[in-house]
Each structure stands twice: as C-alpha cells, then as structure tokens.
Write a protein that holds these residues in place. Sequence first.
Motif, mmCIF file in Angstrom:
data_model
loop_
_atom_site.group_PDB
_atom_site.id
_atom_site.type_symbol
_atom_site.label_atom_id
_atom_site.label_comp_id
_atom_site.label_asym_id
_atom_site.label_seq_id
_atom_site.Cartn_x
_atom_site.Cartn_y
_atom_site.Cartn_z
ATOM 1 N N SER A 38 0.179 84.716 49.913
ATOM 2 C CA SER A 38 0.997 85.067 51.199
ATOM 3 C C SER A 38 1.166 84.028 52.218
ATOM 4 C CB SER A 38 0.711 86.133 51.866
ATOM 5 O OG SER A 38 -0.358 86.308 52.428
ATOM 6 N N GLN A 39 0.222 83.393 52.497
ATOM 7 C CA GLN A 39 0.177 82.134 53.669
ATOM 8 C C GLN A 39 0.930 81.055 52.978
ATOM 9 O OE1 GLN A 39 -3.763 80.683 54.488
ATOM 10 N NE2 GLN A 39 -2.878 79.282 56.236
ATOM 11 N N ALA A 40 0.566 80.804 51.681
ATOM 12 C CA ALA A 40 1.027 79.666 51.255
ATOM 13 C C ALA A 40 2.849 79.856 51.242
ATOM 14 C CB ALA A 40 0.638 79.532 49.642
ATOM 15 N N VAL A 41 3.233 80.803 50.719
ATOM 16 C CA VAL A 41 4.733 80.988 50.673
ATOM 17 C C VAL A 41 5.426 81.124 52.117
ATOM 18 C CG1 VAL A 41 4.641 81.929 48.522
ATOM 19 C CG2 VAL A 41 4.717 83.457 50.410
ATOM 20 N N HIS A 42 4.644 81.430 53.133
ATOM 21 C CA HIS A 42 4.932 81.362 54.420
ATOM 22 C C HIS A 42 5.104 80.049 54.973
ATOM 23 C CE1 HIS A 42 4.759 82.713 58.879
ATOM 24 N NE2 HIS A 42 4.602 81.407 59.059
ATOM 25 N N GLU A 43 4.435 79.173 54.711
ATOM 26 C CA GLU A 43 4.590 77.803 55.033
ATOM 27 C C GLU A 43 5.637 77.031 54.167
ATOM 28 O OE1 GLU A 43 3.264 76.924 57.639
ATOM 29 O OE2 GLU A 43 1.489 78.332 57.655
ATOM 30 N N ASP B 280 -8.562 79.118 59.701
ATOM 31 C CA ASP B 280 -8.021 80.248 59.223
ATOM 32 C C ASP B 280 -6.800 80.609 59.325
ATOM 33 O OD1 ASP B 280 -7.793 80.671 61.936
ATOM 34 O OD2 ASP B 280 -9.027 82.270 62.319
ATOM 35 N N SER B 281 -6.092 79.524 59.215
ATOM 36 C CA SER B 281 -4.478 79.203 59.698
ATOM 37 C C SER B 281 -3.653 78.287 58.743
ATOM 38 C CB SER B 281 -4.222 79.304 61.200
ATOM 39 O OG SER B 281 -4.897 78.402 61.796
ATOM 40 N N GLY B 282 -2.349 78.278 59.193
ATOM 41 C CA GLY B 282 -1.716 77.009 58.528
ATOM 42 C C GLY B 282 -0.547 76.730 59.607
ATOM 43 N N CYS B 283 0.013 75.497 58.910
ATOM 44 C CA CYS B 283 0.978 75.144 59.958
ATOM 45 C C CYS B 283 1.983 74.166 59.079
ATOM 46 C CB CYS B 283 0.589 74.162 61.106
ATOM 47 S SG CYS B 283 1.680 73.656 62.367
ATOM 48 N N ALA B 284 3.360 74.032 59.283
ATOM 49 C CA ALA B 284 4.132 73.181 58.527
ATOM 50 C C ALA B 284 4.652 71.979 59.617
ATOM 51 C CB ALA B 284 5.416 74.010 57.812
ATOM 52 N N VAL B 285 3.694 71.251 59.711
ATOM 53 C CA VAL B 285 4.081 69.969 60.837
ATOM 54 C C VAL B 285 4.938 68.866 60.200
ATOM 55 C CG1 VAL B 285 2.242 68.695 60.174
ATOM 56 C CG2 VAL B 285 2.954 68.627 62.674
ATOM 57 N N MET B 286 5.351 68.864 58.871
ATOM 58 C CA MET B 286 6.126 67.924 58.244
ATOM 59 C C MET B 286 5.894 66.530 58.592
ATOM 60 S SD MET B 286 7.281 70.459 56.157
ATOM 61 C CE MET B 286 8.594 69.775 55.617
ATOM 62 N N THR C 236 -0.513 72.486 56.103
ATOM 63 C CA THR C 236 -1.870 72.600 56.251
ATOM 64 C C THR C 236 -2.074 74.137 56.028
ATOM 65 O OG1 THR C 236 -2.170 72.935 58.574
ATOM 66 C CG2 THR C 236 -2.423 70.707 57.783
ATOM 67 N N LEU C 237 -3.021 74.342 55.100
ATOM 68 C CA LEU C 237 -3.410 75.731 54.904
ATOM 69 C C LEU C 237 -4.861 76.053 55.052
ATOM 70 C CD1 LEU C 237 -1.240 76.457 51.647
ATOM 71 C CD2 LEU C 237 -0.860 77.228 53.678
ATOM 72 N N GLY C 238 -5.284 76.894 55.840
ATOM 73 C CA GLY C 238 -6.359 77.218 56.083
ATOM 74 C C GLY C 238 -7.225 78.355 55.075
ATOM 75 N N LEU C 239 -8.293 78.184 54.594
ATOM 76 C CA LEU C 239 -8.836 79.099 53.645
ATOM 77 C C LEU C 239 -9.956 79.988 54.204
ATOM 78 C CD1 LEU C 239 -9.023 76.654 50.889
ATOM 79 C CD2 LEU C 239 -7.117 78.061 51.289
ATOM 80 N N LYS C 240 -10.213 79.703 55.324
ATOM 81 C CA LYS C 240 -11.337 80.522 55.925
ATOM 82 C C LYS C 240 -11.024 81.964 56.045
ATOM 83 C CE LYS C 240 -14.010 81.262 60.109
ATOM 84 N NZ LYS C 240 -14.390 80.722 61.700
ATOM 85 N N GLY C 241 -11.877 82.994 55.365
ATOM 86 C CA GLY C 241 -11.406 84.443 55.324
ATOM 87 C C GLY C 241 -10.496 84.762 54.353
ATOM 88 N N LYS C 242 -10.071 83.736 53.531
ATOM 89 C CA LYS C 242 -9.097 84.243 52.455
ATOM 90 C C LYS C 242 -9.609 84.277 51.105
ATOM 91 C CE LYS C 242 -5.233 82.674 55.425
ATOM 92 N NZ LYS C 242 -6.047 82.477 56.643
ATOM 93 N N ASP C 243 -10.041 85.122 50.614
ATOM 94 C CA ASP C 243 -10.730 85.218 49.323
ATOM 95 C C ASP C 243 -10.010 85.521 48.320
ATOM 96 O OD1 ASP C 243 -13.153 84.330 50.425
ATOM 97 O OD2 ASP C 243 -13.797 86.162 51.407
ATOM 98 N N SER C 244 -8.877 86.443 48.440
ATOM 99 C CA SER C 244 -8.200 87.001 47.371
ATOM 100 C C SER C 244 -6.998 86.196 46.965
ATOM 101 C CB SER C 244 -7.755 88.304 47.882
ATOM 102 O OG SER C 244 -6.654 88.170 48.729
ATOM 103 N N TYR C 245 -6.487 86.123 45.938
ATOM 104 C CA TYR C 245 -5.032 85.592 45.409
ATOM 105 C C TYR C 245 -4.160 85.951 46.325
ATOM 106 C CZ TYR C 245 -1.861 83.882 41.938
ATOM 107 O OH TYR C 245 -1.070 83.173 41.252
ATOM 108 N N ALA C 246 -3.892 87.177 46.783
ATOM 109 C CA ALA C 246 -2.978 87.714 47.551
ATOM 110 C C ALA C 246 -2.937 87.153 48.767
ATOM 111 C CB ALA C 246 -3.075 89.344 47.889
ATOM 112 N N ALA D 186 -15.197 81.868 39.957
ATOM 113 C CA ALA D 186 -15.406 80.670 39.621
ATOM 114 C C ALA D 186 -15.347 79.659 40.788
ATOM 115 C CB ALA D 186 -14.219 80.006 38.590
ATOM 116 N N ASP D 187 -15.335 78.297 40.835
ATOM 117 C CA ASP D 187 -15.250 77.428 41.751
ATOM 118 C C ASP D 187 -14.124 77.992 42.611
ATOM 119 O OD1 ASP D 187 -14.747 75.364 43.437
ATOM 120 O OD2 ASP D 187 -14.541 73.812 41.803
ATOM 121 N N ARG D 188 -14.367 78.235 44.027
ATOM 122 C CA ARG D 188 -13.472 79.008 44.820
ATOM 123 C C ARG D 188 -12.391 77.879 45.320
ATOM 124 N NH1 ARG D 188 -13.749 79.083 50.897
ATOM 125 N NH2 ARG D 188 -12.128 80.449 51.739
#
Length: 534
Positions: free
Chosen positions: A398-403, A347-353, A384-394, A303-305
């Motif tokens: 995993s990136q989200a829980v990291h941040e 393609d990455s994330g950061c918790a700059v707060m 911030t969460l980068g979505l580039k190259g992240k096509d699966s739920y997993a 569906a809508d990515r």
Amino acid sequence: MSKRTIQFLLTAALAASCVGTGLSPDDGPAANGRLSDEPGMIVLGDRLEDPYTVENMNKALAALYPTKAGRVVLPATHLYVRFLPADERQYAELEALGVHLVDHPVDYEIVREGDWYHDPEIDPERITWQYAVVDADFDFPAGIRYELIDKCHIPVPGASTKADGDIDWEALEREAYRLTGNDPSPASTGSATGSGTKGEESASGTPTGRITIVDPALGGQPEGVRGVRVACNSFVKFAHAYTDVNGYYKMETIFASQPRYRLVFKNASGFAIGFNLILSPASNAGLGKGEATGMDLEVTPDADRRLYARCVVNNAGYDYWKACEMGTPAIKTPPSNLRVWLFQGLDSGCAVMMQQGVLVDRSKIGEWLGEFSVLLKVFLPDVTLGLKGKDSYADIYSQAVHEFAHASHFMQAGRDFWESYARFILKSFVSSGFVAYGVGTEEDHGYCEVGEMWAYYRQSVLYRERYGGEAAFGVSYWFHPQIFLQLEDRGLNAWKIFQVLSSDVTDRSVLQKKLISFYPEQKGAINQAFMRYN
C-alpha cells in the motif's frame, strides 16, 4: 563526511513522510542504508582459472579434436574487463552503452554469498571496480578508466564457421572446465531449488524456472514475482531473462556448468529498486549456484526480510503500471527510469523525483537545507520507501502504490509544480520538526493538498482491489482524499480525475472548478463532495 553520515542526512532531509512522521532522530538507517538482516557483502576466496580464456578454449579444442589443432584457432569473441567509474555519470554512461556491470570479479571462488561487494583497495567513499564482459570490438568510452583482464572465446550459437562447424561446443566448454580444474556441476549451494533433474545428466541446460512470493493475507498461495530480471553467470558467460506475470522465466543461453543465480531488481516496466549507495541503481539478491536447467525460488515472509520487501515493491510497481493502462485515456505511468530506494530506519516514504531533476538546483532549497543541499549532487532517488514497522505484504504494497501514484502525478503536473510541492514538504518538515504536511494554512499548501488527495485516493482504491473491503487511507488529514473516493462512487473514476491534475491545479478550489469544467454533467456530485469535506 562518511557514507553513513551522508545516508542519515539524506533520509532525514528528503524522506519527510508522505505517509507518516518521518525519521526518528534516534533511529537512522542501518549501515549504508541496508536492512539489518541482509546477507551482507560477498566474501571472495581464491582466484580461479577462467575456462573461457582464448588460451584455455584452444587447449580444450586440441584435447577433443587433435586433428584441428593448429588448423582451427578460436579467436577472442569477448573481453573480460573491469571499469572504475569516477562518478554516477560515468556509471550511467556505461549502462547506456548496454554494458552489464557487476561489482565483484567473476573469476573468484565465492566463499559466502551476498548481494554486494566493495574492493578493499578502493576508498569506501568511491564507486568500486565494476566487472563486465564486452564484445571483442567494443569501443571503450573516453575518460572512463578500465583494465583488460582476459581475452575470451565464448561460443555463440549459430556463429560457427565451416572449419569449426562440427564442434560440440557444450563438450568443448566442459573440457575447458576440466582442464582448468573447475568442476562443471558441483552441488547446488543456493537456498532456492533447481528445476531440473539432479545428477550428471543435468550438467548442461537452458535455465528456466519460476520466482514466486507468498502473501498470507491472500490465502498463502504463491504468486509470481512479476517482471523481475533473473540473471546468472558461469565465469564470463552471462544470461538473463524477465519473469512473466506468473513469475516464469526462460533464458536463451545454454550452460555447460552450474551458474550462479541472482535477482536484479530492474523491472521490465523500467523502474529500479535499490537499497544502498548510488553505484547500483538496481539492487541484486544473490541466490547461489543452481542447476544449468534453471532455479525456482519461493519468497516467504519468514525468509530474508529485505528480499521479501523488494519483491513486494517489485509487484506493487508492476501492478501499478498495468492499472494505469486499464482505463481510457490512460493514467500516465511514472518515468520509465524511476529509481526507488528502500530504507529500514524510515517509517515513511516520499516521491521527491530528484533523478528527474526536482530540487537539483541548490539555490531553490539552500535556505531550508543548508549543508544538506550538497547531498543532491550525490544521491538522486525518485522515491524513498521506509520499511520500519512494515512487516506484511499489505503494508509494504500500500505504501509503494501511494508513492507510484505521486510519480504519475509528477508526469501530469510537471517539474515546476513538483518543485513547489517538494519545497513545501521540505520547508514544513524542517520548520515544524518532522511534520511534512503542515496544517493546511501555510503558503503553497495547495500543492500538498492536491498531491496527497490523489495519492491517498489511489492507495485506497488499489488496496481494495487487491484485498477487498473498504479501506481508506489518509482520511484523517486536512486535505480529505475521501472527496475522490466519493466522486468515484458517483461515476467519476480515477482515469477521469487524473486528466484534470495538470500544472495549474494548485489547490482544492481550482481543482473543484476544473473538475466541473471537464465534467459539467457531474457538477452536482462534485459540489456535494467538496462541500461535505469543506
């Protein structure tokens, strides 16, 4: 400076990765930070006559109840207005007053559904008109520009007086729709499905339904989109409800016509997921019109990515908040007003707060960011969460829980610790060219060391709990999160480790000593783990 330029500079300067190499110079975010496959801006058609104006509701009353004409006059219960906030502070002030803001007029035909709207008469660099329905006695805050559009009578269950107590309010609303030329039950135009029976008999109802998402890695069975807000409106009549753990929602408002539905990514836990600009901290996903009895929606990977990604992050946040509360003493949850921004070109994330005050003082970062530092006054994300190259739920999960783990650490270690941590990341990013972690020998590297050990450790554990296996993230880096994984195998779990991560734990040696002081019975296991990865 254009919004696109600002957006690019923001992501380049502030989204230096906690989980990758950062932003490629040739791959910035899509226009305004939105994913390329988004539905785009709402397209408006002709203005419609609002059936809920005082005038139209009284006409409907006279048509249905001729004997009440002139004897019963329906007063204004609400005001349909639009605000023009000068900046994010004014926008936040309105939200704090409980005003539900939407960025498009609700008395216009929607030619094409979308997730956002910007008035063409408003400079693209400014916040657009924000439309709202407030009580008739609303005390408008000083200094915020607004315009009154209509005085309205919106029936409230149980609010009838003796004189109008025998009025069939649903029939009255339908008559108001008929008199104004608005079909109360047109065919559904949304991609989701109605949960009620189609046809004239389903014209009125209280919206209930279920919002689900599919994770192919877990067998493809739908699971609930948890704690998300489902909102709907028909002209100026609004309602919303949050989904439960299984994705079910139930509203309290009865609609006499088919409303327009949307998901608002402001989770019941408090965090908000955005994807563009600053004017909508919680992004919306328009679903189109549906039955008054409710709408169901199943979100699948094909569906809508952009919608799929937001639903995954939403569930990751909901699960993370719950996981924090499972142990004793609890792991501190991230700030209740945590703001998460999603970007395609990262393609990455950061918790700059930053919304929590980190890096807002320009004097502390000006020497590294230079002209970039002005962005801190405009954009205030926490994560911030980068979505580039992240096509699966997993991948997204995993990136989200990291941040989110970083955001918990912030709550434990405090703002001064996070200032030093963020300055280290930014300095390393700017000086080395898209390398955020350094090599472990720089000044203040210990802040990064402790912070990344914790975040990668929690990422690994929460991923294993959802998907099984022995996945371990970040183990190739110099700060060795596998130390915590080994300690957990020896009985020193996340809730115990977290209690040690206070503001004074600024490198691995201090961390080791404090763990021993807190848990002397585990001294041998602690020393063994740290020596193994020295």
